[in-house]
Design an enzyme around this catalytic site. Structure first.
Site, PDB file in Angstrom:
ATOM      1  N   PHE A 120      46.136  21.507  58.435  1.00 58.73           N
ATOM      2  CA  PHE A 120      45.559  21.968  59.708  1.00 58.73           C
ATOM      3  C   PHE A 120      44.861  20.846  60.460  1.00 58.73           C
ATOM      4  CE2 PHE A 120      45.092  25.637  56.672  1.00 58.73           C
ATOM      5  CZ  PHE A 120      46.267  26.267  57.046  1.00 58.73           C
TER       6      PHE A 120
ATOM      7  N   GLY B 183      53.234  23.039  54.021  1.00 60.76           N
ATOM      8  CA  GLY B 183      53.311  24.493  53.900  1.00 60.76           C
ATOM      9  C   GLY B 183      54.087  25.107  55.045  1.00 60.76           C
TER      10      GLY B 183
ATOM     11  N   ALA C 264      58.234  19.664  63.570  1.00 58.19           N
ATOM     12  CA  ALA C 264      59.530  20.329  63.411  1.00 58.19           C
ATOM     13  C   ALA C 264      60.552  19.754  64.376  1.00 58.19           C
ATOM     14  CB  ALA C 264      59.385  21.835  63.622  1.00 58.19           C
TER      15      ALA C 264
ATOM     16  N   LYS D 164      62.381  32.568  59.860  1.00 60.74           N
ATOM     17  CA  LYS D 164      61.539  32.983  58.751  1.00 60.74           C
ATOM     18  C   LYS D 164      60.330  32.060  58.596  1.00 60.74           C
ATOM     19  CE  LYS D 164      62.295  34.890  54.147  1.00 60.74           C
ATOM     20  NZ  LYS D 164      63.245  35.029  53.038  1.00 60.74           N
TER      21      LYS D 164
ATOM     22  N   GLY E 164      53.755  25.871  65.127  1.00 57.57           N
ATOM     23  CA  GLY E 164      52.647  26.026  64.180  1.00 57.57           C
ATOM     24  C   GLY E 164      51.297  26.231  64.834  1.00 57.57           C
ATOM     25  N   GLU E 165      51.077  25.591  65.959  1.00 60.97           N
ATOM     26  CA  GLU E 165      49.787  25.730  66.619  1.00 60.97           C
ATOM     27  C   GLU E 165      49.792  26.819  67.687  1.00 60.97           C
ATOM     28  OE1 GLU E 165      47.933  21.344  66.142  1.00 60.97           O
ATOM     29  OE2 GLU E 165      49.420  21.572  67.702  1.00 60.97           O
TER      30      GLU E 165
END
Lengths: 736, 313
Positions: free
Chosen positions: A242, A470, A513, A621, A692-693
């Site tokens: 994070f 993760g 990503a 997913k 993610g954010e």
């Protein structure tokens, strides 16, 4: 390869593997405990010694005397490092993290000694036996509100001025002028910071928990004054970061110093209570928001001043940034200000800027909706803008589907069932309300490389410094490789987090990503050429499918072409200046339903929906999983997360997971995530953007707006704990 | 963690004798609190006497119709016991409101009573704390006290007792049975078991050195409606901000004990008689003499409201 023009059609568009909900390829390792995290390398280091960091009890001042004689004499103790016996290090590099370099203290829990012993408990016990006499500085600032007026502009974040804000705001028919505050927050990731260091001659190997391998190499080599080529960093598995693991703290540096001194490997992990003060955190903010609007809700003036504090040389929390792009309005004034504080150093945490900026801005929008009597969803739609408001139509968004997110979400959530009148829905003992908020997150890109190879079994191996914290990097990079080479995912091996591999974007800022996938794409393009050449196909018009390469009616298997020696290619993506031409961001609409206990003011989230537009979703997913994490963290930011400052001691007093509360399972209902179909060809060949954010951006405001709708109580100081709501709740009926 | 020696006792009397023999010795059962405190050197036993294999893990009826709970009965087993669920539901509910499944599997009945406070300054060896280091001062009085005690406090300590189970035990008028190193046994009413901090916050219970809890006895069932209402910031895995253990009706009266308010499970029997005049009348009696800090003053209205909702439900 440089990505400098919008992507045309390419093999990723096939969508055979990419866009499919492929299970995590590292999942079996993780659920069976065979994924090795930094501190768990036991077999590789059978004679490792254990280091324990002693942190400073004062926040500012210096050490008058430190006496380690008793500690040195304790059972199993091999070495005590203090500033008196630690070699000189270099602090000038951006990622350097010098430790034990003098008696000066700049923050609580700063490392002041490392005890190394045969066992962890021996080291920890000996650390407690070190006698320290401090001279605490008489001055020190720990309260942002008290130093806010002494704040300064931030060169990295210049004021954004468009039109004439002051006049337009003064003349606006509807005015909103509110101040929100957000507290210091901690990453609170599962895996603590941990490192193991070993020297082989002049070569240093560090297994550590880190998000950015090449930054870690730079920081470790720079700090220790050795060539980067002599440092190998490995972070194959990282248990959450994070942002906390973008940087280096005492563990890798002191492990390396002690390992050198002792001539044997040394492990150092930070304990949970140390992490909250020793490592960095998301700084608290004070945010002043002014919005002037026409009666129809159209914004005519928008102002956002974001104040935060940090140590000297530290960065600002740029909580006003998203306000530059989220809504229209011809007159704009957006400013970032920074004050000096002597708290532990602030730094990046999941969606730095937006995560807390939206907690304020999106509640202010809710307030504006109420003032104008316009539905909050409709208000946001009316103020949508398809280009950068400061640059005008010449800088359109590469893709922006905020309005679609709002409409799809409102429909799916049953927004029309919301009663706009606050505190009007009861369900037994619960006051029930709904809230909405927009989410936006800058789409950042970083250069990223990979080495790809095919062996005689026809197996593709992808190697890159990219990390998987993760998030699912192993899986999505495997998908991209599989897609490019025409292989099933089972025929792909992914190796990450090793500085011996090509440099990558690393994991941070949601750039991982898209950027790392583009790096694998670039490498695979090269590999495809190599294979086509080896196959004797001179045309670029080849097809990779089913483990074969085909052209003009001929087909050969990759395994055969690779042969005994295999075939490999190393490639890299570099990003050109498309960002100048196109504003790039991902967008979301979050909908929340909460229930507030009418007696106790306990807030429980009942439903949460995020509708996201984030370019191509490489793996629905893992992306959904990312959103779940962000949404959960958003609930935490809204309802409970707060590092409590004790100004007397100059530190965060609630420094464990019992007192720094993050949501537990019981706090989180079924979460619903929808990804809109979107392809962003200005983002990369993958046409994806960060997820993610985005998942956290705006969620907390949706929760807070739902609490307002449920109770009619507007709390502008996060987190919304029950003590803040209690005074506003209706009287309990008197019964006899 | 300081080095320590370890032995395993075979009987309660032997365990008590073993602790009495060694200066600085302590009993260990589930270890869910003691080990954490040892890691931080808040507890520094020189010797641990493991009592996990001394029996005391049964639940049996008493001649007067009550229940005798062995000291080593795990929280999970106690909460699930059919007699507890039927006749002492407030206890089962309180247990299940505490900690996590994993902790409850290890934590014992006696150990739960002996939990130490969760005051953040107690847990931070770098800060003054009279409970941890008598005479060093109380950091909480002027510090982060949001979740600390509001009543029965002293100038030396405003810590709370963290247990949920103990609050239920208090409302049920449990009795704590012990054995001393010389084999002598005694029974301590729970009202007298936990102490207020006074000038000696380091002394938390009526236990004498090396005295071992062997059982907790519950009187015969009260009947009535059993409620355990725990208020907290998050839905699970948090200590009580305030909690109410209530046995309503039953033998014709209402009983209330409270968690999160004080250094011990808080109960004011005289106030219970005011139930007929409403929750506020009870709360007036329960909270008389409260001395909250600025940060935790909200617990007073919160307690009133929680009690009212509990009675009205």
């Amino acid at each position: 390869m440089e990505f400098s023009t919008p992507a045309g059609p390419n093999p990723i568009d096939t969508g055979r593997v990419v866009t499919k909900p492929v299970d995590r390829i590292d999942g079996p390792l993780k659920v069976s405990g065979r994924a090795t995290y930094a501190y768990e390398y036991h077999d590789e280091f059978p004679n490792a010694a254990y280091g324990f960091v002693l942190g400073s009890a004062i926040p500012k001042g210096y050490i008058e005397a430190i006496d380690a004689r008793e500690a040195e004499a304790m059972p199993g103790v091999l070495l005590v490092l203090t500033h008196n016996n630690t070699p000189k290090q270099n602090g000038s590099g951006q990622h350097n993290s010098p430790q034990l370099q003098g008696p000066g203290i700049k923050q609580a829990e700063q490392a002041i000694a490392l005890v190394v012993a045969e066992s962890f408990e021996q080291a920890r016990a000996a650390a407690r036996a070190i006698r320290v006499r401090y001279a605490r500085a008489k001055t020190g600032h720990y309260d942002l509100a008290a130093v806010k007026d002494a704040s300064r502009p931030v060169p990295k974040s210049p004021d954004s001025k468009v039109g004439e804000f002051d006049r337009a705001f003064a003349d606006a028919p509807v005015k909103l002028d509110v101040t929100y505050t957000t507290p210091d927050q901690s990453h609170a990731m599962m895996e603590p910071h941990a490192s193991v260091a070993r020297w082989d001659g002049d070569k240093l190997t560090v297994y550590t928990a880190n998000q950015m391998i090449h930054w870690a190499v730079d920081g470790i080599s720079g700090t220790l004054g050795i060539p980067a080529s002599k440092v190998r960093v490995q972070s194959a598995f990282v248990g959450g970061g994070f942002g906390s693991k973008l940087f280096l703290y005492a563990d890798p540096i002191l492990a390396a110093v002690a390992a050198k001194r002792l001539g044997r490997p040394v492990k150092v992990a930070l304990t949970r209570p140390q992490i909250f003060n020793h490592t960095n955190h998301r700084p608290a903010t004070i945010q002043h928001i002014r919005i002037g609007a026409a009666p129809d809700g159209k914004i005519v003036a928008i102002g956002h001043d974001a104040f935060s504090g940090n140590q000297e040389g530290g960065e600002a929390e740029e909580a006003a940034n998203q306000t530059k792009l989220l809504y229209g309005g011809e007159n704009r004034l957006i400013r970032t200000r920074l004050s000096e504080l002597n708290l532990p150093k602030g730094g990046a945490m999941r969606a730095p800027g937006e995560a807390v900026g939206l907690l304020a801005l999106e509640c202010a929008m809710d307030e504006l909706a109420e003032k104008t009597g316009i539905d909050p969803v409709e208000l946001r739609i009316r103020n949508d803008i398809q280009y950068d408001p400061a640059k005008g139509p010449d800088r359109p968004f590469s893709s922006r589907k905020l309005v679609e997110c709002m409409r799809v979400g409102a429909e799916r959530f049953g927004w029309n069932r919301r009663d706009p009148k606050p505190a009007s829905v009861r369900d037994g003992r619960w006051l029930v309300g709904m809230g909405v908020a927009s989410g936006i997150r800058d789409n950042l890109v970083m250069p990223s490389g990979a080495r790809v190879s095919v062996d005689r079994e026809g197996v593709l191996t992808i190697e890159t410094q990219m990390t998987d914290i993760g998030t699912g990097s192993y899986t999505i990079l495997g998908q991209v490789g599989a897609e490019m080479m025409g292989l099933p995912i089972e025929k792909v091996r992914v190796r990450l987090g090793d500085s011996d591999f090509p440099k990558s974007s690393g994991s941070g800022g949601s750039w991982g990503a898209n950027s790392a996938s583009a790096g694998v794409y670039a490498a695979c393009e090269g590999l495809r050429d190599e294979i086509a050449k080896k196959a004797g196909f001179n045309s670029r018009d080849v097809t990779f499918a089913d483990g074969h390469v085909s052209a003009a009616g001929r087909s050969r298997s990759l395994a055969e072409i690779a042969g005994q020696d295999g075939v490999a290619f190393t490639g890299e993506v570099k990003f050109g200046k498309l960002d100048d031409t196109y504003a790039q961001a991902s967008f979301a609409a979050h909908f929340c339903e909460v229930a507030v206990d009418w007696a106790t003011a306990e807030i429980r989230v009942r439903r949460l929906l995020s509708v996201c537009a984030a370019g191509r979703i490489i793996n629905p997913k893992t992306s959904r999983n990312q959103c779940f994490g962000g949404m959960t963290m958003g609930v935490g930011a809204a309802l409970m997360e707060e590092q409590v400052v004790d100004g007397r001691f100059g530190y965060f007093v609630n420094h464990d997971l019992a007192e720094y509360q993050v949501p537990v399972h019981a706090d989180i209902p079924d979460l619903d995530v929808v990804f809109l179909d979107e392809i962003d060809d200005k983002s990369s060949w993958i046409k994806a953007k960060g997820v993610g954010e985005l998942g956290i951006c705006g969620v907390g405001a949706a929760v807070a707006n739902a609490v307002y709708n449920a109770t009619g109580i507007r709390i502008r100081d996060y987190p919304l704990t029950l003590d803040k709501l209690l005074p506003g709740l209706p009287e309990m009926p008197r019964q006899s | 963690m300081r080095a320590f020696t370890y032995e395993r006792a075979a009987s309660p009397a032997e365990a008590a004798a073993a602790v009495a023999r060694t200066r600085g010795a302590k009993f260990i059962a589930g270890g869910t609190n003691l080990l954490d405190l040892m890691k931080l050197e808040i507890e520094t036993p020189t010797h641990l006497v493991d009592v996990n294999r001394i029996g005391l893990d049964g639940i049996e009826g008493t001649p007067d119709g009550g229940l005798r709970i062995g000291a080593l009965v795990r929280n999970t087993a106690l909460a699930a016991d059919a007699r507890v669920r039927k006749d002492y539901a407030v206890l089962s509910r309180a247990l299940l409101a505490g900690a996590s499944g994993q902790l409850r599997n290890k934590a014992t009945t006696a150990g739960n009573l002996l939990q130490r406070t969760r005051c953040p300054y107690f847990y931070d060896p770098a800060r003054p704390c009279n409970k941890r280091e008598p005479g060093s001062g109380c950091s909480a009085l002027e510090g982060f006290s949001r979740n600390l005690a509001v009543i029965g406090t002293s100038g030396a300590c405003i810590a709370t007792h963290p247990s949920d189970m103990a609050v239920a035990m208090r409302v049920l008028d449990a009795t704590i049975e012990t054995v001393s190193p010389d084999g002598a046994t005694r029974s301590i009413p729970i009202a007298e078991f936990h102490r207020l901090p006074g000038d000696t916050p380091e002394v938390e219970t009526a236990l004498r050195p090396a005295e071992l809890i062997t059982a907790v006895t519950l009187p015969k069932p009260l009947g009535g409606r059993h409620v355990y209402r725990k208020v907290r910031d998050r839905a699970s895995y948090a200590f009580a901000t305030v909690s109410v253990a209530a046995v309503i009706g039953g033998d014709g009266r209402n009983r209330f004990a409270f968690g999160g308010l004080a250094h011990k499970p808080w109960r004011v029997e005289a106030a219970e008689a005011e139930s007929g005049r409403g929750a506020d009348a009870v709360a007036d009696g329960v909270l008389a003499g409260a001395t909250p800090t600025r940060e935790n003053a909200f617990k007073l209205p919160l307690l009133r409201r929680t009690l009212a909702a509990t009675l009205a439900a």
